[in-house]
Design a protein around this motif. Sequence first.
Motif, PDB file in Angstrom:
ATOM      1  N   SER A  47       8.516  11.870 -10.638  1.00  8.33           N
ATOM      2  CA  SER A  47       8.651  11.515 -12.056  1.00  8.33           C
ATOM      3  C   SER A  47       8.151  10.112 -12.382  1.00  8.33           C
ATOM      4  O   SER A  47       7.752   9.846 -13.503  1.00  8.33           O
ATOM      5  N   GLY A  48       8.141   9.209 -11.402  1.00  7.93           N
ATOM      6  CA  GLY A  48       7.654   7.847 -11.665  1.00  7.93           C
ATOM      7  C   GLY A  48       6.142   7.742 -11.581  1.00  7.93           C
ATOM      8  O   GLY A  48       5.558   6.761 -12.029  1.00  7.93           O
ATOM      9  N   ARG A  49       5.504   8.770 -10.999  1.00  7.92           N
ATOM     10  CA  ARG A  49       4.042   8.827 -10.846  1.00  7.92           C
ATOM     11  C   ARG A  49       3.481   7.585 -10.157  1.00  7.92           C
ATOM     12  O   ARG A  49       2.364   7.153 -10.457  1.00  7.92           O
ATOM     13  N   PHE A  50       4.251   7.015  -9.217  1.00  8.32           N
ATOM     14  CA  PHE A  50       3.768   5.808  -8.543  1.00  8.32           C
ATOM     15  C   PHE A  50       2.639   6.149  -7.581  1.00  8.32           C
ATOM     16  O   PHE A  50       2.736   7.095  -6.804  1.00  8.32           O
ATOM     17  N   GLY A  51       1.579   5.349  -7.630  1.00  8.46           N
ATOM     18  CA  GLY A  51       0.465   5.510  -6.693  1.00  8.46           C
ATOM     19  C   GLY A  51      -0.303   6.808  -6.845  1.00  8.46           C
ATOM     20  O   GLY A  51      -1.032   7.199  -5.936  1.00  8.46           O
ATOM     21  N   VAL A  52      -0.167   7.491  -7.987  1.00 10.68           N
ATOM     22  CA  VAL A  52      -0.874   8.762  -8.196  1.00 10.68           C
ATOM     23  C   VAL A  52      -2.206   8.508  -8.908  1.00 10.68           C
ATOM     24  O   VAL A  52      -2.224   7.975 -10.009  1.00 10.68           O
TER      25      VAL A  52
END
Lengths: 246, 446
Positions: B167-172
Motif C-alpha cells: 500500500s505504501g508503493r515504496f521503491g515501485v
Amino acid sequence: MRIVANYKHFKVLNEEIQQAIKNGAAQLTLEDVNGQSFIANSLRGKLKIDIYGTPGNDLAMFMDGPKVTVFGNAQDGVGNTMSSGTIVIHGDARDILGHSMRGGKIFVRGDVGYRVGIHMKTYKSNVPIIVAGGCAGDFLGEYMAGGIIIILGLHNAAKKIDLLGDWVATGQHGGAIYVRGEVDDSKLGDGAAQFPMTADDEMIVKKVLTEYCSEFSLSLERVLETEFKKIAPGSLRPYAALYTCE
Amino acid sequence: MCPEDAITLHRTPSVMSAHPVWTENARRDVFTQARTGAVLLASTGNELHERIIFDNLLLDACQVTNPAIDPLREPIELRTYIGKKPRSVEFEAVGNDIKLKTELSPTLKLEIPVMIAQMSYGALSLEAHEALARAAVMSGTTMGSGEGGLHKKLYPYADHIIVQVASGRFGVHPAYLQAGAAVEIKIGQGAKPGIGGHLPGIKITDEISETRMIPVGTDAISPAPHHDIYSIEDLAQLVNSLKEATRYKKPIFVKIAAVHNVAAISSGVCRAGADAIVIDGFRAGTGATPKVIRDNVGIPIELALAVVDQRLREEGIRNETSLIASGTIRNSGDVAKAIALGADAVKIGTAALIALGCTVCKRCYTGRCAWGITTQDPKLRSRLDPEAGARRVSNLLLAWSIELKEILGAAGINSIESLRGNRDRLRGYGLDHTTLDILGIQPAGR
C-alpha cells in the motif's frame, strides 16, 4: 503515428502502442479512445502521446518519462505510482489522481476527484507536482509524504462548490499543498496545518504555474492575482508517539 | 544461546506474586501502557494461542498392500509450477510436428515447493536480504523483496525474487517490476491483518532511503488499505495493470491474511486474475506489529487453507490460481501437511531467519539484532556473512527436500502433485468434529 482505439480491448490497444514504440515511433496520436485502461502504463523515455476521447482508469500508471496529453476528460487513477514525465488533461479527472506519485507533473485544466495525491513522495530531485485548475474532492493529499499540489479553483468565482473537500491531508508528513483562496481549518485532517506563504513558497508556485498557464494558454498574472494559502505537515513524524515497545 | 552450552541463563525471580490470570506479562503490559498511553508493539508471531493444528495431523504410509517407494533408488518429483493452469490443452499438427495450440499463462518453476517469504530490506539488513536471495538461487526457489524496493546489490538475483507491491508503493518503478520473477500485491499479512505499517524515520538510513525512494529520516507509512483498491474490481484493475507493466510475462500473486471470510475473499481474488494467492495464517511472524492485533486477529492457516481449497474446487476455479500457505511452517512435516490440505507451495519466514542465526529473542523492532538480521547498525550487520548465511538456508531447504521425498515415498507417491489436496492421506488426532469437518479429513483410526 496514429492509432484509432475505437472499441478495441485495452490489451489489444496497448500492444499496438508497444509495437509502435518498438518500431521507433516517438510520437503517437490515439484517436477515438473509449475508456481503455492502462494506456501508457510503464512507458519510459522521451515519448509524446496525444489522446483524443476519454482514456480509462490508471492512465500512465508507473510511467517514467513520456508526455501524455488528453484532449478531453480522464477517469480514475491518472498517474498512479508514476515515476516521471508529464500528463496534461484538458478536461476534468477523477479519483486517486497521482496516487503514490514519485516524480513528474500532472496538469488538469478542470476539477479533480476524491483521494487525489494520496501518499505522494519526494526523493532527492524527484518532486512530483499536481495542479488542478478547478476544485478537489475529499481526502486530498492524505498521508502526503512529499511533492507539491496546487488547487486553483479558477472557474469557481461564484463559490458554488467548496474549493477543497473535507479531511484534507490527514497524516501529512511531507510536501506542501497550495490553495488559491481561503481555507477553513475545519477542512484539514489530523497532522496538517496552515502556514503563511514564504518568499520561497511564492517562487515555487510562480514557477510551477508559469508552465501550467503556458500549457493551457492562461494568463499567469490573473491566476496570481488571488492570494495563496499553504497546507503543510504539523510534524515530520505525526505518529511518533503512537507506539511503545512491549 | 551458548553454542557450547557452557553458560546457563536463569530469569530473575519475579517479585510479583503469581496469579494465573494476571500473569507477569499481562501486568507488565498494563504498566507500560499506563506510563506511555501508546500502542504496544511486538515482534515475531502470535503468543496467545499455543495449539497448532499441524501437530494434530498425521500423515499416511504404505504397508504390505501397496509398496512404499525408496527415494534413494527411484526418482521422486518435487518440482512445482506456480500459476494458472489451463482447463484443457489443445494440440495441432504442423507437418510432422505437434504444436501446443492452447496459450499458457506464465508460471514460476520451483525445484522445491518451499519459497522464502516477503521480508523487506529495512526490516532486514542488506546482508540478511542478500543471504536469502542467494539461498533462493542455490535452491531453485524464490524469496520476496518485501515492501521497500530492491537494493541494487540484489538485482543480479532478481529472477529468483518476487517483488512486492504494497500500500505504501515504496521503491515501485517499472525496472523493479520487470526485474522480478513475479509480482506480489500485498493486501494483508498474518501478523497484522487489516492494518498498515510505520517504519520509523530513525530507521531510514541513506541506503534504505535510496531503495525506498524517500528522504532520510521521514517515517515510511504504509496505509492500511491500498487507496486504489476498495473492491474486487479494483484489485482486478491493479492485477491487470501489473500484467500490462510486465507485458503478461510474469505471474501476479496476491497475498492476504487468513481472516474469517477467507474462502469467499479468495474466490474473488482468483476471479480478479491472481495467478497465485498467498494465504498468511494468524501465527505468522513479523518485525513489528501491534501486539493486540498479532495475538487476536485472524484464523489458523490450516483451517484457512482447507476452506479456500475446498471453495475454489467447488466453484471449478482451483486450476485458475495456485495456493501458497504461510505462517509458522516449521519443518518438512508442516510442508507436507499444508500441501495435503490443498497448498501448491508454502512460504517460510521465521524458519529461514532461524537458519541465519535468529534465536527468536522477539526483539526485531529494537533494530539491535545481535545476529545482524533485523538491524541497520554496520557493526551488528558485519556479524552476518551473506555467503555463509545463504549456505545455511540452502542446507535447510535441501534437508527438507530429502525429508519430503521420504514422506512421499513412504506414502507410495512419486510426485508432490499427487499429494496436493490429497486429504485422504491425512488423519486428525485429538481434533473435534467441527475442526475435522472444516479440514475435510477423517479422525485417526477411521
